[in-house]
Motif scaffolding. Sequence first.
Motif, PDB file in Angstrom:
ATOM      1  N   PHE A 155      42.362   1.671  18.765  1.00 59.06           N
ATOM      2  CA  PHE A 155      41.685   2.939  19.060  1.00 59.06           C
ATOM      3  C   PHE A 155      42.646   4.027  19.550  1.00 59.06           C
ATOM      4  N   LEU A 156      43.895   3.634  19.890  1.00 56.71           N
ATOM      5  CA  LEU A 156      44.870   4.627  20.373  1.00 56.71           C
ATOM      6  C   LEU A 156      45.473   5.414  19.187  1.00 56.71           C
ATOM      7  N   LYS A 157      45.623   6.692  19.402  1.00 57.38           N
ATOM      8  CA  LYS A 157      46.253   7.550  18.385  1.00 57.38           C
ATOM      9  C   LYS A 157      47.778   7.485  18.503  1.00 57.38           C
ATOM     10  N   ASN A 158      48.461   8.039  17.519  1.00 61.89           N
ATOM     11  CA  ASN A 158      49.931   8.083  17.560  1.00 61.89           C
ATOM     12  C   ASN A 158      50.437   8.868  18.768  1.00 61.89           C
ATOM     13  N   ASP A 159      49.727   9.969  19.107  1.00 61.07           N
ATOM     14  CA  ASP A 159      50.130  10.737  20.295  1.00 61.07           C
ATOM     15  C   ASP A 159      49.997   9.904  21.559  1.00 61.07           C
ATOM     16  N   ASP A 160      48.928   9.069  21.621  1.00 59.93           N
ATOM     17  CA  ASP A 160      48.749   8.201  22.799  1.00 59.93           C
ATOM     18  C   ASP A 160      49.852   7.150  22.856  1.00 59.93           C
ATOM     19  N   ILE A 161      50.228   6.574  21.709  1.00 55.35           N
ATOM     20  CA  ILE A 161      51.305   5.580  21.666  1.00 55.35           C
ATOM     21  C   ILE A 161      52.604   6.199  22.145  1.00 55.35           C
ATOM     22  N   THR A 162      52.925   7.451  21.645  1.00 55.28           N
ATOM     23  CA  THR A 162      54.150   8.132  22.066  1.00 55.28           C
ATOM     24  C   THR A 162      54.116   8.398  23.563  1.00 55.28           C
ATOM     25  N   PHE A 163      52.967   8.836  24.085  1.00 57.38           N
ATOM     26  CA  PHE A 163      52.809   9.104  25.517  1.00 57.38           C
ATOM     27  C   PHE A 163      53.114   7.845  26.320  1.00 57.38           C
ATOM     28  N   LEU A 164      52.564   6.668  25.928  1.00 57.91           N
ATOM     29  CA  LEU A 164      52.813   5.409  26.644  1.00 57.91           C
ATOM     30  C   LEU A 164      54.280   4.994  26.531  1.00 57.91           C
ATOM     31  N   ALA A 165      54.909   5.215  25.358  1.00 53.94           N
ATOM     32  CA  ALA A 165      56.319   4.846  25.182  1.00 53.94           C
ATOM     33  C   ALA A 165      57.207   5.620  26.149  1.00 53.94           C
ATOM     34  N   LEU A 166      56.902   6.902  26.369  1.00 52.63           N
ATOM     35  CA  LEU A 166      57.676   7.719  27.311  1.00 52.63           C
ATOM     36  C   LEU A 166      57.474   7.211  28.736  1.00 52.63           C
ATOM     37  N   LEU A 167      56.245   6.766  29.030  1.00 56.86           N
ATOM     38  CA  LEU A 167      55.998   6.199  30.369  1.00 56.86           C
ATOM     39  C   LEU A 167      56.749   4.882  30.535  1.00 56.86           C
ATOM     40  N   TYR A 168      56.742   4.033  29.491  1.00 55.66           N
ATOM     41  CA  TYR A 168      57.483   2.781  29.565  1.00 55.66           C
ATOM     42  C   TYR A 168      58.979   3.042  29.744  1.00 55.66           C
ATOM     43  N   ALA A 169      59.480   4.125  29.145  1.00 55.30           N
ATOM     44  CA  ALA A 169      60.913   4.436  29.250  1.00 55.30           C
ATOM     45  C   ALA A 169      61.293   4.947  30.624  1.00 55.30           C
ATOM     46  N   GLY A 170      60.287   5.283  31.444  1.00 51.91           N
ATOM     47  CA  GLY A 170      60.574   5.689  32.811  1.00 51.91           C
ATOM     48  C   GLY A 170      60.738   7.183  32.996  1.00 51.91           C
ATOM     49  N   PHE A 171      60.287   8.009  32.058  1.00 53.34           N
ATOM     50  CA  PHE A 171      60.409   9.464  32.221  1.00 53.34           C
ATOM     51  C   PHE A 171      59.429   9.968  33.264  1.00 53.34           C
ATOM     52  N   SER A 172      59.832  11.017  33.980  1.00 52.39           N
ATOM     53  CA  SER A 172      58.992  11.621  35.005  1.00 52.39           C
ATOM     54  C   SER A 172      57.836  12.362  34.345  1.00 52.39           C
ATOM     55  N   PRO A 173      56.784  12.681  35.113  1.00 50.08           N
ATOM     56  CA  PRO A 173      55.652  13.426  34.527  1.00 50.08           C
ATOM     57  C   PRO A 173      56.071  14.745  33.874  1.00 50.08           C
ATOM     58  N   ARG A 174      56.937  15.523  34.506  1.00 54.60           N
ATOM     59  CA  ARG A 174      57.359  16.801  33.907  1.00 54.60           C
ATOM     60  C   ARG A 174      58.141  16.578  32.616  1.00 54.60           C
ATOM     61  N   ALA A 175      58.999  15.526  32.629  1.00 48.72           N
ATOM     62  CA  ALA A 175      59.764  15.244  31.413  1.00 48.72           C
ATOM     63  C   ALA A 175      58.841  14.849  30.270  1.00 48.72           C
ATOM     64  N   VAL A 176      57.792  14.018  30.599  1.00 50.18           N
ATOM     65  CA  VAL A 176      56.825  13.623  29.586  1.00 50.18           C
ATOM     66  C   VAL A 176      56.099  14.847  29.034  1.00 50.18           C
ATOM     67  N   CYS A 177      55.770  15.776  29.941  1.00 46.06           N
ATOM     68  CA  CYS A 177      55.094  17.013  29.497  1.00 46.06           C
ATOM     69  C   CYS A 177      55.982  17.835  28.576  1.00 46.06           C
ATOM     70  N   LEU A 178      57.260  17.899  28.866  1.00 44.72           N
ATOM     71  CA  LEU A 178      58.182  18.660  28.017  1.00 44.72           C
ATOM     72  C   LEU A 178      58.318  18.018  26.635  1.00 44.72           C
ATOM     73  N   PHE A 179      58.325  16.677  26.596  1.00 45.83           N
ATOM     74  CA  PHE A 179      58.451  15.993  25.307  1.00 45.83           C
ATOM     75  C   PHE A 179      57.177  16.113  24.476  1.00 45.83           C
ATOM     76  N   THR A 180      56.017  16.023  25.132  1.00 49.26           N
ATOM     77  CA  THR A 180      54.763  15.985  24.381  1.00 49.26           C
ATOM     78  C   THR A 180      54.135  17.358  24.199  1.00 49.26           C
ATOM     79  N   GLY A 181      54.575  18.365  24.989  1.00 51.22           N
ATOM     80  CA  GLY A 181      54.041  19.706  24.855  1.00 51.22           C
ATOM     81  C   GLY A 181      52.739  19.927  25.592  1.00 51.22           C
ATOM     82  N   ILE A 182      52.338  18.999  26.480  1.00 47.47           N
ATOM     83  CA  ILE A 182      51.113  19.211  27.246  1.00 47.47           C
ATOM     84  C   ILE A 182      51.468  19.791  28.604  1.00 47.47           C
TER      85      ILE A 182
END
Length: 418
Positions: free
Chosen positions: A359-386
Amino acid sequence: MQHIARIPILFIFLLLFLSCGDPACELLDEAERIVDQSPAEASVLLKKVDQALIGDEDDRALYGLLSVQTRIERGLPVSSDSAISASAAYYNGKWPSKRQIKALYYQGVVLEETGHPSKAFVPFMRARNLAKEMGDEQWVGKLTEAIDHIFDSVSSREEAIALGQTATVALGDYVSSKQDVEIGRRNFLKIVILALFILFCALIIVSGVLIRFHIRSKNAEIRNKILDLYVVSSRLEYECGRNATLDSNVKENEAQIASLKDAIDSRERQIRQLEKRNDLSDSKLAVRQLFRDRWSELNIMCNEYFELESSSNARLSVVKNIERELEKMRSPKNIMMIVDSVNRYMDGIIDRLRTECHFLKNDDITFLALLYAGFSPRAVCLFTGIKLKYYYNKRSRIIGRIRNALGSEAGKFVDQII
Protein backbone atom coordinates in the motif's frame (compact mmCIF):
# COMPACT_ATOMS: atom_id res chain seq x y z
CA MET A 1 17.73 78.64 -43.87
CA GLN A 2 21.06 79.20 -45.62
CA HIS A 3 20.06 76.74 -48.35
CA ILE A 4 16.77 78.56 -48.84
CA ALA A 5 18.56 81.94 -49.19
CA ARG A 6 20.67 80.49 -52.01
CA ILE A 7 17.63 79.52 -54.12
CA PRO A 8 17.10 82.97 -55.78
CA ILE A 9 20.81 83.25 -56.61
CA LEU A 10 20.84 79.77 -58.14
CA PHE A 11 17.71 80.66 -60.11
CA ILE A 12 19.38 83.79 -61.55
CA PHE A 13 22.50 81.83 -62.54
CA LEU A 14 20.27 79.22 -64.18
CA LEU A 15 18.54 81.90 -66.23
CA LEU A 16 21.89 83.35 -67.30
CA PHE A 17 23.13 79.92 -68.26
CA LEU A 18 20.03 79.13 -70.27
CA SER A 19 20.09 82.55 -71.98
CA CYS A 20 23.67 82.11 -73.31
CA GLY A 21 23.90 78.40 -73.66
CA ASP A 22 23.01 78.10 -77.38
CA PRO A 23 25.53 78.40 -80.29
CA ALA A 24 23.81 81.49 -81.81
CA CYS A 25 24.30 83.46 -78.59
CA GLU A 26 27.95 82.48 -78.40
CA LEU A 27 28.56 83.50 -82.06
CA LEU A 28 26.87 86.90 -81.51
CA ASP A 29 28.95 87.57 -78.40
CA GLU A 30 32.17 86.72 -80.24
CA ALA A 31 31.18 88.87 -83.27
CA GLU A 32 30.41 91.85 -81.01
CA ARG A 33 33.79 91.44 -79.32
CA ILE A 34 35.79 91.68 -82.59
CA VAL A 35 33.56 93.84 -84.80
CA ASP A 36 35.32 97.14 -84.03
CA GLN A 37 38.77 95.71 -84.89
CA SER A 38 37.81 93.24 -87.63
CA PRO A 39 34.41 93.79 -89.27
CA ALA A 40 35.19 91.15 -91.94
CA GLU A 41 35.76 88.37 -89.39
CA ALA A 42 32.65 89.47 -87.50
CA SER A 43 30.69 89.24 -90.78
CA VAL A 44 31.91 85.67 -91.27
CA LEU A 45 30.67 84.74 -87.79
CA LEU A 46 27.28 86.36 -88.44
CA LYS A 47 26.86 84.26 -91.58
CA LYS A 48 27.12 81.15 -89.39
CA VAL A 49 24.18 82.28 -87.29
CA ASP A 50 20.85 80.77 -88.31
CA GLN A 51 18.32 83.59 -87.88
CA ALA A 52 15.51 81.08 -87.50
CA LEU A 53 17.13 79.81 -84.28
CA ILE A 54 17.37 83.26 -82.69
CA GLY A 55 14.47 83.26 -80.27
CA ASP A 56 15.52 85.94 -77.80
CA GLU A 57 14.51 89.57 -78.65
CA ASP A 58 17.80 90.93 -77.33
CA ASP A 59 19.75 88.58 -79.60
CA ARG A 60 17.66 89.64 -82.62
CA ALA A 61 18.34 93.33 -81.90
CA LEU A 62 22.07 92.62 -81.55
CA TYR A 63 22.09 90.62 -84.80
CA GLY A 64 20.48 93.53 -86.69
CA LEU A 65 22.96 96.03 -85.22
CA LEU A 66 26.04 93.89 -86.03
CA SER A 67 24.79 93.13 -89.57
CA VAL A 68 24.48 96.84 -90.43
CA GLN A 69 27.73 97.76 -88.65
CA THR A 70 29.80 95.14 -90.53
CA ARG A 71 28.42 96.28 -93.90
CA ILE A 72 28.99 99.99 -93.23
CA GLU A 73 32.48 99.49 -91.81
CA ARG A 74 33.42 97.44 -94.90
CA GLY A 75 32.01 100.11 -97.23
CA LEU A 76 29.05 98.08 -98.41
CA PRO A 77 25.74 99.83 -99.07
CA VAL A 78 22.65 99.33 -96.91
CA SER A 79 19.49 99.68 -98.92
CA SER A 80 17.01 99.89 -96.02
CA ASP A 81 17.00 101.24 -92.48
CA SER A 82 14.35 98.73 -91.27
CA ALA A 83 16.77 96.33 -89.51
CA ILE A 84 18.81 99.04 -87.74
CA SER A 85 15.68 101.03 -86.88
CA ALA A 86 14.18 97.93 -85.22
CA SER A 87 17.36 97.50 -83.16
CA ALA A 88 17.39 101.22 -82.22
CA ALA A 89 13.71 101.04 -81.20
CA TYR A 90 14.43 97.99 -79.01
CA TYR A 91 17.32 99.70 -77.20
CA ASN A 92 15.42 102.98 -76.87
CA GLY A 93 13.54 101.95 -73.71
CA LYS A 94 16.48 100.15 -72.11
CA TRP A 95 19.18 101.34 -69.79
CA PRO A 96 21.75 103.64 -71.48
CA SER A 97 24.40 101.43 -73.04
CA LYS A 98 27.02 101.39 -75.75
CA ARG A 99 24.73 99.19 -77.87
CA GLN A 100 22.06 101.91 -77.77
CA ILE A 101 24.59 104.56 -78.85
CA LYS A 102 25.84 102.37 -81.69
CA ALA A 103 22.30 101.50 -82.86
CA LEU A 104 21.36 105.21 -83.04
CA TYR A 105 24.64 106.10 -84.75
CA TYR A 106 24.33 103.48 -87.48
CA GLN A 107 20.63 104.30 -87.89
CA GLY A 108 21.67 107.89 -88.65
CA VAL A 109 24.39 106.69 -91.03
CA VAL A 110 21.92 104.54 -92.97
CA LEU A 111 19.36 107.35 -93.13
CA GLU A 112 22.00 109.79 -94.35
CA GLU A 113 23.29 107.36 -96.98
CA THR A 114 19.74 106.65 -98.21
CA GLY A 115 19.16 110.40 -98.80
CA HIS A 116 17.43 111.45 -95.56
CA PRO A 117 19.95 113.69 -93.77
CA SER A 118 17.28 115.57 -91.82
CA LYS A 119 15.99 112.26 -90.43
CA ALA A 120 19.56 111.16 -89.65
CA PHE A 121 20.04 114.28 -87.54
CA VAL A 122 17.61 112.98 -84.84
CA PRO A 123 19.37 109.63 -84.02
CA PHE A 124 22.78 111.42 -84.15
CA MET A 125 21.62 113.97 -81.58
CA ARG A 126 20.13 111.34 -79.29
CA ALA A 127 23.24 109.18 -79.52
CA ARG A 128 25.47 112.18 -78.77
CA ASN A 129 23.44 113.11 -75.68
CA LEU A 130 23.59 109.48 -74.42
CA ALA A 131 27.37 109.44 -74.96
CA LYS A 132 27.66 112.64 -72.90
CA GLU A 133 25.62 111.07 -70.07
CA MET A 134 27.82 107.99 -70.08
CA GLY A 135 31.02 110.05 -70.33
CA ASP A 136 32.19 108.33 -73.51
CA GLU A 137 34.27 111.12 -75.12
CA GLN A 138 35.23 108.98 -78.10
CA TRP A 139 31.62 108.55 -79.17
CA VAL A 140 30.83 112.20 -78.35
CA GLY A 141 33.54 113.26 -80.80
CA LYS A 142 32.46 110.78 -83.44
CA LEU A 143 28.81 111.86 -83.27
CA THR A 144 29.75 115.55 -83.27
CA GLU A 145 31.60 114.97 -86.54
CA ALA A 146 28.55 113.22 -87.99
CA ILE A 147 26.28 116.14 -86.99
CA ASP A 148 28.76 118.67 -88.42
CA HIS A 149 28.87 116.69 -91.65
CA ILE A 150 25.09 117.04 -91.97
CA PHE A 151 25.25 120.79 -91.41
CA ASP A 152 28.13 121.08 -93.92
CA SER A 153 26.01 119.30 -96.53
CA VAL A 154 23.26 121.95 -96.29
CA SER A 155 23.33 124.09 -99.44
CA SER A 156 20.42 126.48 -98.90
CA ARG A 157 18.97 128.71 -96.21
CA GLU A 158 15.66 126.85 -96.28
CA GLU A 159 17.36 123.53 -95.63
CA ALA A 160 19.31 125.05 -92.74
CA ILE A 161 16.08 126.42 -91.18
CA ALA A 162 14.36 123.05 -91.64
CA LEU A 163 17.35 121.31 -90.11
CA GLY A 164 17.28 123.70 -87.15
CA GLN A 165 13.63 123.00 -86.62
CA THR A 166 14.36 119.29 -86.82
CA ALA A 167 17.10 119.74 -84.23
CA THR A 168 14.67 121.58 -81.94
CA VAL A 169 12.10 118.83 -82.33
CA ALA A 170 14.80 116.19 -81.78
CA LEU A 171 15.93 117.95 -78.62
CA GLY A 172 12.35 118.09 -77.37
CA ASP A 173 11.89 114.42 -78.22
CA TYR A 174 15.13 113.61 -76.43
CA VAL A 175 14.05 115.46 -73.29
CA SER A 176 10.65 113.76 -73.41
CA SER A 177 12.28 110.40 -74.05
CA LYS A 178 14.69 111.01 -71.21
CA GLN A 179 11.77 111.74 -68.88
CA ASP A 180 10.02 108.60 -70.07
CA VAL A 181 13.18 106.60 -69.44
CA GLU A 182 13.48 108.13 -65.97
CA ILE A 183 9.87 107.26 -65.23
CA GLY A 184 10.50 103.79 -66.60
CA ARG A 185 13.51 103.46 -64.34
CA ARG A 186 11.51 104.49 -61.35
CA ASN A 187 8.74 102.08 -62.22
CA PHE A 188 11.30 99.34 -62.75
CA LEU A 189 12.85 100.09 -59.37
CA LYS A 190 9.40 99.94 -57.79
CA ILE A 191 8.77 96.60 -59.46
CA VAL A 192 12.18 95.33 -58.30
CA ILE A 193 11.53 96.52 -54.74
CA LEU A 194 8.08 94.95 -54.77
CA ALA A 195 9.48 91.68 -56.13
CA LEU A 196 12.18 91.67 -53.46
CA PHE A 197 9.56 92.36 -50.78
CA ILE A 198 7.40 89.51 -52.06
CA LEU A 199 10.45 87.25 -52.18
CA PHE A 200 11.35 88.28 -48.63
CA CYS A 201 7.79 87.53 -47.44
CA ALA A 202 7.91 84.18 -49.23
CA LEU A 203 11.21 83.36 -47.56
CA ILE A 204 9.73 84.29 -44.17
CA ILE A 205 6.69 82.08 -44.79
CA VAL A 206 8.83 79.16 -45.99
CA SER A 207 11.17 79.65 -43.03
CA GLY A 208 8.20 79.67 -40.67
CA VAL A 209 6.88 76.44 -42.19
CA LEU A 210 10.31 74.81 -41.95
CA ILE A 211 10.74 76.00 -38.36
CA ARG A 212 7.32 74.62 -37.42
CA PHE A 213 8.17 71.33 -39.10
CA HIS A 214 11.49 71.27 -37.24
CA ILE A 215 9.70 72.01 -33.95
CA ARG A 216 7.20 69.20 -34.62
CA SER A 217 10.01 66.77 -35.35
CA LYS A 218 11.78 67.86 -32.15
CA ASN A 219 8.54 67.45 -30.18
CA ALA A 220 8.13 63.97 -31.62
CA GLU A 221 11.71 63.19 -30.66
CA ILE A 222 11.10 64.51 -27.13
CA ARG A 223 7.94 62.39 -26.84
CA ASN A 224 9.92 59.32 -27.90
CA LYS A 225 12.58 60.13 -25.31
CA ILE A 226 9.91 60.52 -22.62
CA LEU A 227 8.37 57.21 -23.66
CA ASP A 228 11.79 55.55 -23.49
CA LEU A 229 12.31 57.02 -20.02
CA TYR A 230 8.90 55.73 -18.97
CA VAL A 231 9.76 52.25 -20.25
CA VAL A 232 13.11 52.36 -18.46
CA SER A 233 11.50 53.56 -15.24
CA SER A 234 8.88 50.81 -15.48
CA ARG A 235 11.61 48.26 -16.08
CA LEU A 236 13.55 49.65 -13.12
CA GLU A 237 10.46 49.47 -10.93
CA TYR A 238 9.92 45.88 -12.03
CA GLU A 239 13.52 44.99 -11.26
CA CYS A 240 13.26 46.68 -7.85
CA GLY A 241 10.16 44.63 -7.09
CA ARG A 242 11.91 41.50 -8.27
CA ASN A 243 14.92 42.27 -6.07
CA ALA A 244 12.59 42.84 -3.13
CA THR A 245 11.02 39.43 -3.79
CA LEU A 246 14.46 37.83 -4.01
CA ASP A 247 15.46 39.50 -0.74
CA SER A 248 12.32 38.13 0.84
CA ASN A 249 13.10 34.64 -0.49
CA VAL A 250 16.65 34.94 0.80
CA LYS A 251 15.39 35.83 4.25
CA GLU A 252 12.96 32.90 4.18
CA ASN A 253 15.77 30.54 3.20
CA GLU A 254 18.19 31.85 5.83
CA ALA A 255 16.59 29.76 8.56
CA GLN A 256 16.67 26.63 6.40
CA ILE A 257 20.27 27.30 5.39
CA ALA A 258 21.24 27.83 9.02
CA SER A 259 19.44 24.65 10.03
CA LEU A 260 21.03 22.74 7.16
CA LYS A 261 24.46 24.03 8.18
CA ASP A 262 23.84 22.91 11.75
CA ALA A 263 22.68 19.51 10.52
CA ILE A 264 25.72 19.16 8.29
CA ASP A 265 28.05 20.22 11.12
CA SER A 266 26.33 17.76 13.46
CA ARG A 267 26.60 15.00 10.87
CA GLU A 268 30.28 15.73 10.34
CA ARG A 269 30.90 15.60 14.10
CA GLN A 270 29.08 12.31 14.35
CA ILE A 271 31.11 10.94 11.45
CA ARG A 272 34.38 12.07 13.02
CA GLN A 273 33.40 10.55 16.38
CA LEU A 274 32.41 7.29 14.74
CA GLU A 275 35.61 7.22 12.71
CA LYS A 276 37.65 7.66 15.89
CA ARG A 277 35.82 4.73 17.52
CA ASN A 278 35.90 2.80 14.24
CA ASP A 279 32.34 1.80 14.93
CA LEU A 280 30.45 2.72 11.75
CA SER A 281 28.09 0.31 10.12
CA ASP A 282 28.51 -0.55 6.46
CA SER A 283 25.26 1.21 5.62
CA LYS A 284 26.21 4.52 7.15
CA LEU A 285 29.69 4.28 5.65
CA ALA A 286 28.17 3.88 2.20
CA VAL A 287 25.76 6.76 2.69
CA ARG A 288 28.50 8.97 4.15
CA GLN A 289 30.77 8.13 1.21
CA LEU A 290 28.01 9.13 -1.20
CA PHE A 291 27.33 12.53 0.35
CA ARG A 292 30.43 13.48 2.30
CA ASP A 293 31.90 15.57 -0.54
CA ARG A 294 28.60 17.32 -1.22
CA TRP A 295 28.04 18.03 2.48
CA SER A 296 31.52 19.54 2.64
CA GLU A 297 30.75 21.83 -0.32
CA LEU A 298 27.43 22.83 1.22
CA ASN A 299 29.09 23.45 4.55
CA ILE A 300 31.68 25.73 2.92
CA MET A 301 28.97 27.65 1.08
CA CYS A 302 26.89 28.01 4.26
CA ASN A 303 29.87 29.37 6.15
CA GLU A 304 30.56 31.75 3.27
CA TYR A 305 26.92 32.91 3.33
CA PHE A 306 27.06 33.89 7.01
CA GLU A 307 30.42 35.62 6.56
CA LEU A 308 28.95 37.94 3.90
CA GLU A 309 26.40 39.67 6.09
CA SER A 310 27.19 43.15 4.75
CA SER A 311 26.79 42.29 1.04
CA SER A 312 23.28 41.29 -0.02
CA ASN A 313 24.34 40.72 -3.64
CA ALA A 314 27.14 38.36 -2.64
CA ARG A 315 24.83 36.49 -0.22
CA LEU A 316 22.25 36.16 -2.98
CA SER A 317 24.92 34.64 -5.23
CA VAL A 318 25.87 32.14 -2.48
CA VAL A 319 22.21 31.25 -1.98
CA LYS A 320 21.87 30.47 -5.67
CA ASN A 321 24.98 28.26 -5.52
CA ILE A 322 23.57 26.41 -2.50
CA GLU A 323 20.25 25.92 -4.26
CA ARG A 324 22.03 24.51 -7.33
CA GLU A 325 24.03 22.12 -5.13
CA LEU A 326 20.89 20.99 -3.32
CA GLU A 327 19.18 20.39 -6.66
CA LYS A 328 22.06 18.11 -7.61
CA MET A 329 21.82 16.23 -4.28
CA ARG A 330 18.10 15.65 -4.53
CA SER A 331 18.17 14.53 -8.12
CA PRO A 332 16.34 11.24 -8.81
CA LYS A 333 19.68 9.56 -9.50
CA ASN A 334 21.19 10.45 -6.10
CA ILE A 335 18.02 9.60 -4.23
CA MET A 336 17.94 6.22 -5.98
CA MET A 337 21.55 5.65 -4.86
CA ILE A 338 20.48 6.35 -1.25
CA VAL A 339 17.56 3.90 -1.52
CA ASP A 340 19.79 1.20 -3.08
CA SER A 341 22.48 1.67 -0.43
CA VAL A 342 19.96 1.43 2.40
CA ASN A 343 18.45 -1.71 0.84
CA ARG A 344 21.87 -3.28 0.30
CA TYR A 345 23.30 -2.65 3.79
CA MET A 346 20.08 -3.23 5.76
CA ASP A 347 19.33 -6.76 4.62
CA GLY A 348 16.97 -5.86 1.79
CA ILE A 349 14.64 -3.81 3.97
CA ILE A 350 13.38 -1.79 0.98
CA ASP A 351 12.53 -4.92 -1.01
CA ARG A 352 10.72 -6.35 2.00
CA LEU A 353 8.78 -3.09 2.41
CA ARG A 354 7.66 -3.19 -1.21
CA THR A 355 6.56 -6.85 -0.78
CA GLU A 356 4.82 -6.67 2.58
CA CYS A 357 3.59 -3.09 2.50
CA HIS A 358 2.25 -2.87 -1.04
CA PHE A 359 0.00 0.00 0.00
CA LEU A 360 3.04 2.32 0.28
CA LYS A 361 3.78 4.60 -2.67
CA ASN A 362 7.24 5.21 -4.14
CA ASP A 363 7.36 8.59 -2.37
CA ASP A 364 6.62 6.84 0.94
CA ILE A 365 9.38 4.27 0.28
CA THR A 366 11.87 7.09 -0.51
CA PHE A 367 10.79 8.95 2.65
CA LEU A 368 11.42 5.81 4.81
CA ALA A 369 14.80 5.17 3.09
CA LEU A 370 15.96 8.68 4.05
CA LEU A 371 14.85 8.04 7.63
CA TYR A 372 16.70 4.70 7.67
CA ALA A 373 19.81 6.51 6.39
CA GLY A 374 19.69 8.77 9.43
CA PHE A 375 18.94 12.14 7.77
CA SER A 376 17.54 14.90 9.97
CA PRO A 377 13.95 16.13 9.46
CA ARG A 378 15.09 19.29 7.63
CA ALA A 379 17.41 17.28 5.39
CA VAL A 380 14.55 14.89 4.57
CA CYS A 381 12.36 17.89 3.73
CA LEU A 382 15.01 19.29 1.40
CA PHE A 383 15.36 15.95 -0.41
CA THR A 384 11.63 15.29 -0.74
CA GLY A 385 10.45 18.88 -1.30
CA ILE A 386 7.90 18.87 1.53
CA LYS A 387 7.60 21.52 4.18
CA LEU A 388 8.84 20.91 7.72
CA LYS A 389 5.39 21.35 9.25
CA TYR A 390 4.13 18.41 7.13
CA TYR A 391 7.13 16.18 7.93
CA TYR A 392 5.93 14.84 11.27
CA ASN A 393 2.40 14.27 10.02
CA LYS A 394 3.75 12.22 7.10
CA ARG A 395 6.11 10.26 9.42
CA SER A 396 3.31 9.46 11.89
CA ARG A 397 0.88 8.58 9.10
CA ILE A 398 3.28 6.09 7.44
CA ILE A 399 4.26 4.45 10.75
CA GLY A 400 0.56 4.19 11.72
CA ARG A 401 -0.33 2.50 8.43
CA ILE A 402 2.52 -0.02 8.82
CA ARG A 403 1.44 -0.85 12.39
CA ASN A 404 -2.20 -1.26 11.33
CA ALA A 405 -1.27 -3.51 8.43
CA LEU A 406 1.40 -5.73 10.05
CA GLY A 407 0.44 -5.61 13.71
CA SER A 408 3.15 -7.19 15.89
CA GLU A 409 5.37 -7.71 12.82
CA ALA A 410 5.57 -3.96 12.22
CA GLY A 411 8.56 -3.61 14.55
CA LYS A 412 10.99 -4.98 11.97
CA PHE A 413 10.32 -1.89 9.88
CA VAL A 414 9.34 0.69 12.45
CA ASP A 415 12.11 0.04 14.95
CA GLN A 416 14.76 0.76 12.28
CA ILE A 417 13.54 4.36 11.92
CA ILE A 418 15.98 6.68 13.68
